[in-house]
Design a protein around this motif. Sequence first.
Motif, PDB file in Angstrom:
ATOM      1  N   GLU A   1       0.865  -0.937   0.148  1.00 33.18           N
ATOM      2  CA  GLU A   1      -0.094   0.032   0.012  1.00 33.18           C
ATOM      3  C   GLU A   1       0.606   0.687  -0.288  1.00 33.18           C
ATOM      4  OE1 GLU A   1      -2.917   0.008   2.875  1.00 33.18           O
ATOM      5  OE2 GLU A   1      -3.205  -2.082   2.861  1.00 33.18           O
TER       6      GLU A   1
ATOM      7  N   ARG B   1      -1.872   5.195  -5.357  1.00 34.76           N
ATOM      8  CA  ARG B   1      -2.842   4.690  -4.559  1.00 34.76           C
ATOM      9  C   ARG B   1      -3.079   5.520  -3.502  1.00 34.76           C
ATOM     10  NH1 ARG B   1      -4.158  -0.915  -3.594  1.00 34.76           N
ATOM     11  NH2 ARG B   1      -2.006  -1.024  -5.161  1.00 34.76           N
TER      12      ARG B   1
ATOM     13  N   ALA C   1      -2.210  -4.505 -11.972  1.00 36.70           N
ATOM     14  CA  ALA C   1      -2.741  -4.764 -10.696  1.00 36.70           C
ATOM     15  C   ALA C   1      -2.985  -3.864 -10.619  1.00 36.70           C
ATOM     16  CB  ALA C   1      -2.005  -5.568  -9.492  1.00 36.70           C
TER      17      ALA C   1
ATOM     18  N   ASP D   1      -5.626  -2.117 -12.559  1.00 37.83           N
ATOM     19  CA  ASP D   1      -7.152  -2.535 -11.908  1.00 37.83           C
ATOM     20  C   ASP D   1      -7.836  -2.528 -10.732  1.00 37.83           C
ATOM     21  OD1 ASP D   1      -6.704  -4.318 -14.245  1.00 37.83           O
ATOM     22  OD2 ASP D   1      -6.173  -5.938 -13.051  1.00 37.83           O
ATOM     23  N   ASP D   2      -7.193  -2.296  -9.509  1.00 36.87           N
ATOM     24  CA  ASP D   2      -7.716  -1.608  -8.742  1.00 36.87           C
ATOM     25  C   ASP D   2      -7.457   0.008  -8.208  1.00 36.87           C
ATOM     26  OD1 ASP D   2      -6.872  -3.824  -6.916  1.00 36.87           O
ATOM     27  OD2 ASP D   2      -5.232  -3.696  -6.340  1.00 36.87           O
TER      28      ASP D   2
ATOM     29  N   SER E   1     -11.242  -0.853 -10.525  1.00 39.42           N
ATOM     30  CA  SER E   1     -12.323  -0.862  -9.498  1.00 39.42           C
ATOM     31  C   SER E   1     -12.562   0.351  -8.557  1.00 39.42           C
ATOM     32  CB  SER E   1     -12.061  -2.259  -8.825  1.00 39.42           C
ATOM     33  OG  SER E   1     -11.473  -1.989  -8.598  1.00 39.42           O
ATOM     34  N   GLY E   2     -11.487   0.843  -7.825  1.00 41.11           N
ATOM     35  CA  GLY E   2     -11.851   1.516  -6.501  1.00 41.11           C
ATOM     36  C   GLY E   2     -12.355   2.932  -6.872  1.00 41.11           C
TER      37      GLY E   2
END
Length: 276
Positions: A152, A157, A198, A201-202, A205-206
């Motif tokens: 994280e 992010r 990845a 994608d995260d 979707s978030g």
Amino acid sequence: MGGGAHGNELGDFLRARRGELRPADLGLAETGHRRRVVGLRREEVAALASISPDFYTRLEQGRRQPSEQVLDTLARVLGLSEEERDYAFELAGLGPARRPRPPQQVLPHLRRILDGLAAVPAVVIGLRTDILAWNPPAAALFTDFARLPRAERNFLRLVFLDPGVRSLYPQWERVAAAGVAQLRREAAHHPDDPELAALVDDLSSGDPDFRCWWAAHHVAVRGAGTHTVRHPRVGELTLDWAALVSTAVPSQQLFSWTAEPGSESEARLRALAARA
């Protein structure tokens, strides 16, 4: 089959840029009929680039591979910036050869510089905006990176998915959109990176904003700028940020945040660093 290792990323990029242009932008006459597509039609781009409409259609569909000459002409027709042109060439597999990357580890000299910045928030960011190292003022300004799982510790992010970091930016949309454009630029250099895929994608979707901006295919590079930060402990800060690139490992960059000497922001930043 065309498209190379990048799948249809090149076609998606050309389609996105075509959709942002209008006939008048290129001196084309507007017809009296209602246009069924946003932006230029495929046949209009093909005519301006002196290629067949069928070839251009197949190119956007990922079924043909362009030559350097054709792609250079399309870059001119679509009004691509230098960064966008380079990005298109890399998507077409016409850029420099890529070599396997070693695992990311912060460079010792960047670590020493980081440790020497007692009152200046700074972090070392690597591929995919992964946060490789930070100093106490940076943790005080943004978040306690040490408490986060390693997966994280990623700046983009945090900007999208961490409510605390997100709330620091009154102009969050400008900061976040720029970060997406920078990640898009990096994706051209590392199209087969599973960790980058990845992350995309995260975030897709978030967050719907990330999904929209990623689909827009805008690209940018990290450099320097000014951001306003609204910090819960010291109030509003106007900070100049800059990215220093390591010549040894260009994927590693040292980001620092400073304030105008003698300003209220500088006093508040020093107070924050003193508590770190």
